[in-house]
Design an enzyme around this catalytic site. Sequence first.
Site, PDB file in Angstrom:
ATOM      1  N   ASP A  82       0.849  -1.198   0.000  1.00 43.77           N
ATOM      2  CA  ASP A  82       0.000   0.000   0.000  1.00 43.77           C
ATOM      3  C   ASP A  82       0.887   1.251   0.000  1.00 43.77           C
ATOM      4  OD1 ASP A  82      -2.380   1.423   0.189  1.00 43.77           O
ATOM      5  OD2 ASP A  82      -2.424   1.331   2.382  1.00 43.77           O
ATOM      6  N   HIS A  83       0.621   2.177  -0.883  1.00 38.22           N
ATOM      7  CA  HIS A  83       1.398   3.428  -0.973  1.00 38.22           C
ATOM      8  C   HIS A  83       2.901   3.183  -0.984  1.00 38.22           C
ATOM      9  CE1 HIS A  83      -1.987   6.121  -0.741  1.00 38.22           C
ATOM     10  NE2 HIS A  83      -2.493   5.332   0.180  1.00 38.22           N
TER      11      HIS A  83
HETATM   12  P1  13P Z   1      -8.521   4.439   6.129  1.00 38.54           P
HETATM   13  O1  13P Z   1      -7.456   4.286   7.153  1.00 38.54           O
HETATM   14  O2  13P Z   1      -9.121   5.788   6.146  1.00 38.54           O
HETATM   15  O3  13P Z   1      -9.523   3.350   6.198  1.00 38.54           O
HETATM   16  O4  13P Z   1      -7.796   4.337   4.701  1.00 38.54           O
HETATM   17  C1  13P Z   1      -7.202   3.143   4.298  1.00 38.54           C
HETATM   18  C2  13P Z   1      -6.433   3.308   3.049  1.00 38.54           C
HETATM   19  O5  13P Z   1      -6.785   4.059   2.177  1.00 38.54           O
HETATM   20  C3  13P Z   1      -5.224   2.500   2.876  1.00 38.54           C
HETATM   21  O6  13P Z   1      -4.466   2.913   1.788  1.00 38.54           O
END
Ligand code: 13P
Length: 289
Positions: free
Chosen positions: A84-85
């Site tokens: 993620d990211h």
């Molecule tokens: P939240 O923490 O707001 O649920 O977002 C999760 C997210 O976008 C992970 O990349």
Amino acid sequence: MLVSATEMLKKAKAGHYAVGQFNINNLEWTKSVLLTAQELNSPVILGVSEGAGKYMTGFKTVAAMVKAMDEELGITVPVALHLDHGSYEGCYKCIKAGFTSIMFDGSHYPIEENVAKTTELVNVAHALGLSIEAEVGSIGGEEDGVVGAGECADPEECKMVADLGVDMLAAGIGNIHGKYPEHWAGLSFDTLDAIQQKTGIMPLVLHGGTGIPEDMIKKAIDLGVSKINVNTECQLSFQEATRKYIEEGKDLQGKGFDPRKLLAPGAEAIRATVKEKMELFGSIGKAND
Ligand code: 13P
């Protein structure tokens, strides 16, 4: 069954539902998400931020744990293990570690550099059978040190990045990581509609899934969102259940201090949140579509 996210997201886009990405933090998190997906026959994506990867001692540990758990629990639904990211370097680390999917968040680079790095990573990921997500615009708020201003994506830029061959596209549409502020303006459906018209069959990703009202989630899915990321909400569920256990003094009774007992209510609470989201996203029963 560990797979890339490509097929599950194509099916979700065609079937007008969304697959949940639930971020994991430790063994309990992973087990809760996997067991719930299996119970509900839903495809699922396990999200790992760079911060969570570091916390779990590195991406190699995470990949080994997820692979072994998937096998030992007899998970048959499609599961993608997704960065993620990710930074440019993080993407390569996850590819090496055995992740099945990566996100390259090049949104902070000038667009030319973002395009060059994304193109390179698309080629590497696809050659190895991984799926890849890119981001245009930025997701507001902060997640594990990744900070975004929250500007809406430019639909033309989305088309350009989609044409680089990514498998899913995260576009900023007013969404925010973490809790939404009281006077949040809501998602920009005009932006989402314009992006969907430009990018066609490309599965779109909605980050910041925590706290978005149900009607907005449903509308976003109608407008082409096929993957929704949830992180904070599982953390809050875990926290609330754990707090209750301790406040009720259960950790002081008998062997209530045993971590397997102490962490059990939190793990159950994560399962309940994941179930609720899978119902809302419409992914239940879609594992074998
Ligand atoms: P939240 O923490 O707001 O649920 O977002 C999760 C997210 O976008 C992970 O990349």
